[in-house]
Scaffold this motif. Structure first.
Motif, PDB file in Angstrom:
ATOM      1  N   SER A 248       0.827  -1.210   0.000  1.00 33.41           N
ATOM      2  CA  SER A 248       0.000   0.000   0.000  1.00 33.41           C
ATOM      3  C   SER A 248       0.857   1.253   0.000  1.00 33.41           C
ATOM      4  CB  SER A 248      -0.926   0.006   1.223  1.00 33.41           C
ATOM      5  OG  SER A 248      -1.802  -1.101   1.193  1.00 33.41           O
ATOM      6  N   ALA A 249       2.031   1.171   0.618  1.00 33.33           N
ATOM      7  CA  ALA A 249       2.941   2.313   0.635  1.00 33.33           C
ATOM      8  C   ALA A 249       3.468   2.609  -0.761  1.00 33.33           C
ATOM      9  CB  ALA A 249       4.105   2.039   1.593  1.00 33.33           C
ATOM     10  N   MET A 250       3.581   1.561  -1.582  1.00 30.24           N
ATOM     11  CA  MET A 250       4.060   1.737  -2.952  1.00 30.24           C
ATOM     12  C   MET A 250       2.938   2.066  -3.922  1.00 30.24           C
ATOM     13  SD  MET A 250       7.005  -1.215  -3.377  1.00 30.24           S
ATOM     14  CE  MET A 250       5.999  -2.588  -2.825  1.00 30.24           C
ATOM     15  N   ASP A 251       1.705   1.653  -3.586  1.00 26.67           N
ATOM     16  CA  ASP A 251       0.562   1.848  -4.479  1.00 26.67           C
ATOM     17  C   ASP A 251      -0.685   2.079  -3.632  1.00 26.67           C
ATOM     18  OD1 ASP A 251      -1.514   1.752  -6.301  1.00 26.67           O
ATOM     19  OD2 ASP A 251      -0.998  -0.208  -7.132  1.00 26.67           O
ATOM     20  N   SER A 252      -1.180   3.301  -3.612  1.00 26.19           N
ATOM     21  CA  SER A 252      -2.311   3.663  -2.750  1.00 26.19           C
ATOM     22  C   SER A 252      -3.616   3.008  -3.173  1.00 26.19           C
ATOM     23  CB  SER A 252      -2.496   5.185  -2.745  1.00 26.19           C
ATOM     24  OG  SER A 252      -2.803   5.662  -4.057  1.00 26.19           O
ATOM     25  N   THR A 253      -3.648   2.385  -4.357  1.00 27.97           N
ATOM     26  CA  THR A 253      -4.878   1.735  -4.812  1.00 27.97           C
ATOM     27  C   THR A 253      -4.991   0.291  -4.310  1.00 27.97           C
ATOM     28  OG1 THR A 253      -3.945   0.871  -6.894  1.00 27.97           O
ATOM     29  CG2 THR A 253      -4.788   3.125  -6.929  1.00 27.97           C
ATOM     30  N   VAL A 254      -3.948  -0.211  -3.661  1.00 27.58           N
ATOM     31  CA  VAL A 254      -3.929  -1.605  -3.214  1.00 27.58           C
ATOM     32  C   VAL A 254      -5.071  -1.961  -2.259  1.00 27.58           C
ATOM     33  CG1 VAL A 254      -2.624  -3.185  -1.705  1.00 27.58           C
ATOM     34  CG2 VAL A 254      -1.529  -2.167  -3.693  1.00 27.58           C
ATOM     35  N   PRO A 255      -5.359  -1.145  -1.233  1.00 23.67           N
ATOM     36  CA  PRO A 255      -6.430  -1.536  -0.309  1.00 23.67           C
ATOM     37  C   PRO A 255      -7.762  -1.839  -0.984  1.00 23.67           C
ATOM     38  CG  PRO A 255      -5.139   0.223   0.657  1.00 23.67           C
ATOM     39  CD  PRO A 255      -4.666   0.083  -0.759  1.00 23.67           C
ATOM     40  N   ALA A 256      -8.193  -0.970  -1.883  1.00 21.25           N
ATOM     41  CA  ALA A 256      -9.467  -1.195  -2.574  1.00 21.25           C
ATOM     42  C   ALA A 256      -9.407  -2.445  -3.436  1.00 21.25           C
ATOM     43  CB  ALA A 256      -9.820   0.017  -3.437  1.00 21.25           C
ATOM     44  N   LYS A 257      -8.276  -2.705  -4.036  1.00 18.78           N
ATOM     45  CA  LYS A 257      -8.128  -3.894  -4.882  1.00 18.78           C
ATOM     46  C   LYS A 257      -8.232  -5.175  -4.065  1.00 18.78           C
ATOM     47  CE  LYS A 257      -5.315  -1.515  -8.365  1.00 18.78           C
ATOM     48  NZ  LYS A 257      -3.942  -1.294  -8.896  1.00 18.78           N
ATOM     49  N   LEU A 258      -7.647  -5.176  -2.890  1.00 26.26           N
ATOM     50  CA  LEU A 258      -7.702  -6.361  -2.034  1.00 26.26           C
ATOM     51  C   LEU A 258      -9.116  -6.607  -1.522  1.00 26.26           C
ATOM     52  CD1 LEU A 258      -4.407  -5.886   0.010  1.00 26.26           C
ATOM     53  CD2 LEU A 258      -4.842  -7.588  -1.771  1.00 26.26           C
ATOM     54  N   LEU A 259      -9.810  -5.537  -1.178  1.00 28.79           N
ATOM     55  CA  LEU A 259     -11.186  -5.676  -0.704  1.00 28.79           C
ATOM     56  C   LEU A 259     -12.078  -6.216  -1.811  1.00 28.79           C
ATOM     57  CD1 LEU A 259     -13.119  -5.292   1.627  1.00 28.79           C
ATOM     58  CD2 LEU A 259     -13.356  -2.879   0.987  1.00 28.79           C
ATOM     59  N   ARG A 260     -11.882  -5.739  -3.024  1.00 25.07           N
ATOM     60  CA  ARG A 260     -12.679  -6.214  -4.159  1.00 25.07           C
ATOM     61  C   ARG A 260     -12.370  -7.688  -4.460  1.00 25.07           C
ATOM     62  NH1 ARG A 260     -12.234  -5.126 -10.247  1.00 25.07           N
ATOM     63  NH2 ARG A 260     -14.348  -5.505 -10.991  1.00 25.07           N
TER      64      ARG A 260
END
Length: 342
Positions: A70-82
């Motif tokens: 997530s520190a490298m890519d701020s879009t990671v959290p939403a991607k993991l939840l999806r």
């Protein structure tokens, strides 16, 4: 482009350090009576302390991988939840969506835009070093999605563990189980009910759209193309200014990869702004807007818009229910070495 989290000695020490720093998270103010929520016999075999002896640092190792990505890519959290939603609603929460290859769930067009697989696989590789053959990909995905929410500002949730990985991953199973953005409320309720989830769970879990983004094509049904090639709203339930913003971003001929934030106000923060957006007629998807136009769900939307605490408490409850849909336990399934291979 394939993403990886490099496993250098420095990186490993950072993860171990994160494990120590994150001990405080283990005692959250959101503690649930989990076993009361586990209705099926398989789900009843899950336990928050499942890895207490076999892999005591499992949760902290997963959190470290999610934090680093997530520190490298701020879009990671939403991607993991999806990813978790697309896993649990098909074959159950068994990691089958993570499998790559022709004919697998991930190959269905509805799953083509899924991302974040590399985070789960990176956590799996790390766990195979510390606790080989112990922690399932299914559990890693649940933990990663849980941590993604918390790291985005959402509540801490204690989840039961002990899932095993599925042995089936078929693209043909996706469409009959997934919820489509053009569904009516009744259609969505039917899909959720088939998984043991209620209309309240539907409203709560839709709050996942408080983070992440959607491709223009997913809400194209809300617009029509004018003679000059521009887009004009075809859905009067949208706020006019918001509709214009969407039309300008998703003009005719825009790239298929063009996307718009699900929440135009706080797009990267897991909060209750999603529900305030719905009341302001700024629900991006048809499946979002229907929640505030139907009297069966509007009061719940209003309650969550007024109280972030109520939303967070309800999220913790519904998230646990989602994470136990169709789980494999005991001698069912398997514990895979790689999450992307069957």
């Amino acid at each position: 482009m394939e993403h990886t989290i490099p496993f250098t000695s420095t990186n490993l020490m950072e993860v171990v350090g994160a494990m120590k720093l994150d001990q405080a998270f283990r005692f959250s103010f959101f503690r649930l009576s989990l076993f009361a929520l586990l209705a099926s016999p398989a789900a009843a075999q899950l336990s928050p302390g499942f890895y207490s002896f076999s892999c005591p640092n499992a949760e902290l190792l997963v959190r470290g991988a999610v934090r680093s990505a997530s520190a490298m890519d701020s879009t990671v959290p939403a991607k993991l939840l999806r990813l978790l939603f697309h896993d649990c609603l098909v074959e159950g929460c068994d990691g089958s969506v993570l499998v790559q290859g022709n004919g697998a769930e991930s190959s269905d067009p509805a799953n083509k835009s899924l991302d974040g697989f590399y985070v789960v696989e990176s956590a799996k590789r790390l766990l195979e070093i510390w606790c080989p053959g112990t922690v399932s990909c299914a559990d890693i995905l649940v933990l990663a999605a849980r941590d993604a929410v918390e790291l985005s500002g959402g509540p801490s949730v204690e989840v039961p563990l002990g899932r095993r990985d599925g042995i089936v991953s078929s693209a043909s199973d996706v469409r009959p189980n997934m919820v489509d953005t053009v569904f009516s409320l009744d259609q969505m309720m039917q899909r959720f009910a088939a998984k043991g989830l209620s209309i309240d769970d539907l409203v709560v879990l839709s709050g996942a759209h408080t983070i992440g983004s959607s491709h223009c094509r997913t809400f194209g049904d809300r617009f029509q193309q004018a003679s000059n090639g521009s887009l004009v709203p075809a859905d009067n339930s949208l706020d006019s200014n918001y509709a214009m913003e969407l039309a300008n971003k998703c003009f005719a001929g825009a790239s298929d990869s063009t996307s718009v934030a699900n929440d135009p106000v706080t797009p990267s923060t897991f909060d209750n702004q999603y529900y305030a957006n719905l009341l302001a007629n700024k629900g991006l998807l048809h499946s979002d807007s229907i929640l505030v136009t139907d009297p069966r769900t509007k009061s719940r939307v209003q309650a969550f818009a007024q109280s972030p605490e109520k939303f967070f408490a309800s999220w913790a409850d519904s998230f646990v229910k989602l994470s136990t849909v169709g789980v494999k336990t005991g001698d069912q399934g398997q514990i895979k070495v790689s999450c992307t291979n069957m």
